[in-house]
Design an enzyme around this catalytic site. Sequence first.
Site, short mmCIF file in Angstrom:
data_model
loop_
_atom_site.label_atom_id
_atom_site.label_comp_id
_atom_site.label_asym_id
_atom_site.label_seq_id
_atom_site.Cartn_x
_atom_site.Cartn_y
_atom_site.Cartn_z
N ALA A 139 0.83 -1.21 0.00
CA ALA A 139 0.00 0.00 0.00
C ALA A 139 0.87 1.26 0.00
O ALA A 139 2.09 1.19 0.07
CB ALA A 139 -0.92 -0.02 1.22
N HIS A 140 0.20 2.40 -0.08
CA HIS A 140 0.93 3.66 -0.20
C HIS A 140 1.77 3.98 1.03
O HIS A 140 1.41 3.69 2.15
CB HIS A 140 0.00 4.83 -0.53
CG HIS A 140 -1.16 5.05 0.38
ND1 HIS A 140 -1.97 6.14 0.26
CD2 HIS A 140 -1.63 4.34 1.42
CE1 HIS A 140 -2.91 6.09 1.18
NE2 HIS A 140 -2.73 5.02 1.90
N ASN A 141 2.94 4.55 0.75
CA ASN A 141 3.86 5.01 1.79
C ASN A 141 4.50 3.89 2.60
O ASN A 141 5.11 4.14 3.64
CB ASN A 141 3.17 5.99 2.74
CG ASN A 141 2.68 7.22 2.01
OD1 ASN A 141 1.49 7.39 1.77
ND2 ASN A 141 3.61 8.04 1.56
#
Lengths: 350, 350, 350
Positions: A248-250
Site C-alpha cells: 500500500a501507499h507510503n
Amino acid sequence: MTVSTTTSYTLAELAERFGLVAHGDAGVRVDGVGTLAAAGPSQLGFLANSKYTAQLAASGAGIVVVRAENLADCPGAALVAADPYLAYAKIAALFERLPAAPVGIHPSAVVAPTARVSQSASIGPCCVIGDDAVIGDGVVLGPHCIIGDGCTVGAHSRLVARVTLVVRVTLGQRVLIHPGAVIGSDGFGLAFDRGGPDPAHWVKMPQLGGVRIGDDCEVGANTTIDRGALEDTVLEEDVRLDNQIQIAHNVYVGAHTAMAGCAAVAGSAKIGRYCMIGGNAGVLGHLELADRVTITAKSLVTHSIHEPGEYSSGVPLQESRPWRKNAARFKHLDAYARRLSALEKDKNHE
Amino acid sequence: MTVSTTTSYTLAELAERFGLVAHGDAGVRVDGVGTLAAAGPSQLGFLANSKYTAQLAASGAGIVVVRAENLADCPGAALVAADPYLAYAKIAALFERLPAAPVGIHPSAVVAPTARVSQSASIGPCCVIGDDAVIGDGVVLGPHCIIGDGCTVGAHSRLVARVTLVVRVTLGQRVLIHPGAVIGSDGFGLAFDRGGPDPAHWVKMPQLGGVRIGDDCEVGANTTIDRGALEDTVLEEDVRLDNQIQIAHNVYVGAHTAMAGCAAVAGSAKIGRYCMIGGNAGVLGHLELADRVTITAKSLVTHSIHEPGEYSSGVPLQESRPWRKNAARFKHLDAYARRLSALEKDKNHE
Amino acid sequence: MTVSTTTSYTLAELAERFGLVAHGDAGVRVDGVGTLAAAGPSQLGFLANSKYTAQLAASGAGIVVVRAENLADCPGAALVAADPYLAYAKIAALFERLPAAPVGIHPSAVVAPTARVSQSASIGPCCVIGDDAVIGDGVVLGPHCIIGDGCTVGAHSRLVARVTLVVRVTLGQRVLIHPGAVIGSDGFGLAFDRGGPDPAHWVKMPQLGGVRIGDDCEVGANTTIDRGALEDTVLEEDVRLDNQIQIAHNVYVGAHTAMAGCAAVAGSAKIGRYCMIGGNAGVLGHLELADRVTITAKSLVTHSIHEPGEYSSGVPLQESRPWRKNAARFKHLDAYARRLSALEKDKNHE
C-alpha cells in the site's frame, strides 16, 4: 527433468568461475542441469537437501555439486561447495535461455516524443511509453508494457511482459518485474464527508507521491505497489516480492527483505532489512518491523515488532468435526480463564 | 432476471437431447432461461434448492426443471432430472452468447514467423505470439493475449482476453482462461549468499521448467501459475481455478480438483484428485493432499493430509469487544492447560 | 515531501471555495501541498493527527489547515476546518496533475463500427472497444483498456490503463478504475456430474448475468468483479474497492461501502451500505451484512450479521515458540472446557 543447451562448460571451468573445489576428471563437460535422479552424463546435478542423499550414488549426472561430507558418495566428477544450493543457482544461470529481445523499438510500440529511450534498450510489441519517461541502457520491455509519464526504468532492468508503471515510478538497475504487476497506482486514501447537502460520502485523497524501487529488486506476477500520498512508497535494494503481493501507499521496505505470494502490507508500514514475510501474511498500517524479522505464512501482524525473531498467529488445521467443537469454545475463552482462576482461588482458600 | 435468444427448443427436444423425462405439452418452446420468480412463458427455470420450493407453483416459466418429488407442484410443462442444477447447467449453455470471434489473425496482432497458427483459430487485436508457439484448431485468443516463445495452446481452447503465457507453457484442449491470468512466470526461488565482498544478498534460482495444463481446465481472472524450477508445474485435466489464485512452482494438482477465489498453493505441494480448496485457503510447500480432501475457506494446511475428508482452521467471528478478550487469552492457552491439569491432579490426590 | 504546480490560490480563495474560516493574511498564495515538516511558504500543510501537533509551530507552510483548537499554535496563515483531513483532501485535489488525455481515438485503438464513442472521450493507445459498447462524454480510457461487447462506460469515468470490462458491464458516471482490474469475468459456477460414461467431472454453469457499477465508485488495481449467473453483480454508488479485491458473482454491495486490499466476497453475499471491510477479510457466500458493519482485517465472516458494529476473528501474533505451544492446545479446547466443567461440578458436590 533435465535442461540442455548449446553452450557447455568443463568441470575445471566451473570450478574456476565459481571458486569451487573440483574432484574427478577436469575435462568432464556439461551443457545443462537436471535433478539427481534424471540428469545424464552431459548434465550437472546437486545435492542440497539430505532427503535426497540416497539418490547420489546412483546419479547419472556428469557433475554433481555437493558438500564436502557427501564427496565420498559421488559416483563421478564433483564440485564441492559450502552451500550447494547457492552454487547450483549460480551455475544453472549459465543455462537459462531468456526470450529473444531485439534491440530497438517494435513498430507497434507507442513512444511519446519527449521520452528518452536508450539505443541499447529493447521495446516490445504494443508497449506504450509516456511523456518524459526514461528507459536506460540494456533495458528489456517485453510486450504490452506501459511506462507512464515521468517514470524511469534503470539500466539492465527487465519487465517481462504486460507490466504497468502508472506515474512517478523510478526503478533502479537490474530490476526484474513479472507480468501483470502494477506499480504506482493510486494509494487507497479516503476522507469521509458527513455533512453538506449530499448524503454522507467518501472524498478521494489525491495521491501525489511516487514509488522508488532500488537496484536488483524483483516483483512478482500481478503484484501491486501503490504510490504514496505525499511521500514516496519505497523498496530499498534487493527486495524480493513473489506474486500477488499488495504494497500500500507510503510503505517502506528495507533492503534484502523477501515476501512470499499473497502477502500484504498496509499503508505507511515500515519493514526492516533482511525480513522474511510468509505467504498471505499481513502487516497492518503504520507499524514498524525491525530488521531480520520473520513472519510465518498467513499470520497477521497487529503491533510493531522491535526484536528480530520469528512470529506467528493462527490455529492449527484439524478435521472439521473436532475443529468446529474447538472453535465454538474459543468464543468463551475469556470466561474459561476466569472460571479457572476462580477454581484455583477456591482451592487456595480451602 | 431472464435471458432470451434467437434460438429456441421445445420440451421434447430438450428431453431427448439431455436424457430427461418430459411432462406436459411436448411442443412448449423456450428461447432462454430465468429464475423461477422472473421467467416467463418462453423461458426455462429450475428448482434445485428446496429454499425456493414455494416459488414453484407461482412460476410463470414455460418449462421448469425439477426433481420427481416436485413434479406435482409444477404449474405447466416440466423436465424431471435427478440433479436439476446439473441439468440446468447443460440446458442454459444452449442460450449462452459468446462474443464474436472471427476466424483469422487480426491485423494488429504480432505473430512470429516461426509460430504455427491453425487456420481455424481466431487471434484478436493486439495479440503477440512468440517464436515456435503453436495455436491449435478452433482456438480463440481474445484481445491482448501474449503467447510466449514455445508455448502451445490446445484445440478449442479459449483465452478470453489479456491472458499471458510466459514461456514453456502447454495447454490441453478446451482450456478456458480468464483475463489477467499469468501462466508460466518465474517461480520464486532464491538462494541466500552470506559471503563474498558484497553484503549478504539474494541470488535468483533460474526457473528452467514449464507448466502443463490438462484438457478442460479453467483458470480464473488474475490467477497466477508459476513455471517449475526443473520439473514442470502441472494441472491435470478438468482442474477448475477461480480468480486470484496463486499456484507456485512445481505444484501438482490432480484431475477434477476445484479451488475457490484467492486460494494459494506454495511450491512443490501435491494436491490430489477431486479435492475442493476453499476461498483464500492456503497450502504450505512440499505437502501432499490425498484425493477427495476438502479444505474450508481461509484455512491454512500446515501438514500433509493422507485421508479424504474435510479440514479446517481458524476461529469464529465475534463482535470485536468480546473477541479482543478471548483473543488475548489465547496467548496463555498453554498455561491454562497446565493449570487445569494441576487442579485435576490436586483433586485426585485429595 | 512537497508538490508544487503552476496554478496557485490565495488564502481567501481557498476559504471561499471550501467554506472554511481563514486566519491571517488573505493574500498568502500557495501552489502546492506538503507535509507539515517539509512544506515551504508557497505550500499548504495540514494537521489532522494529534501525533504531529508538535510540528505545527515550526512548520514553514504558507498555509496550514487545522482544527479551531490548534489555531493558537499556527505560525502563519491558517484555514480552520472541523475535519482538516477532509478539507485537505478537497484542497489537494486542486494540485493533482493527471496524465494528459487528448480527446479523440488513438490511431492504434481498435473500435468496433457499432460502438458509440462520445466525441469528448479520450481513447488511449491499443484500446479495444467491442460491438455495441457505449463510451460516454468526457470518459478517459488510458492505454490498453478492453471494453467488451455491449459494455457501457458512464460520463466522466476514468479507466487509468489496462482495465478489462469483459461483457455486460455497465459503469455509472465518474467511476475510477485502476490498472489490471477485470470486471465482468465469468462467475465460478460448476455442477458436478457423477454419472454417465465419463468419469465424474465438472460441468460449467453458464454465466448469463452482468455487472452494474454505480456512480462515483472506485475499483483498485488487479481487483476482479465477476458477472452474475442470472442476476447481475451490483455495486451501488460510491463503493470504494482497494487493490486485489475479489467480488464473486451475484454479490450486492451497498452504497458508500469501502473495502481494503485483498478482501474477498463469495457468491451471492449481500453487503450493506456504509460498511467497512478490512484488508484480506472474507465474507462467505449467500450471507447478508447489515448497514454500517465493520469487519477487521483478515477476519472471516461465517454467518450473516444483522446489527451494525465491529466484528473480528483471528488470534494475536506472538513469537513463534510460545505460539506453537498455544496453538497445539487449541486442538483440545473442547476437552479443556469439559474438564473445567467437571472440576466445577465436583467442587459443587463436595
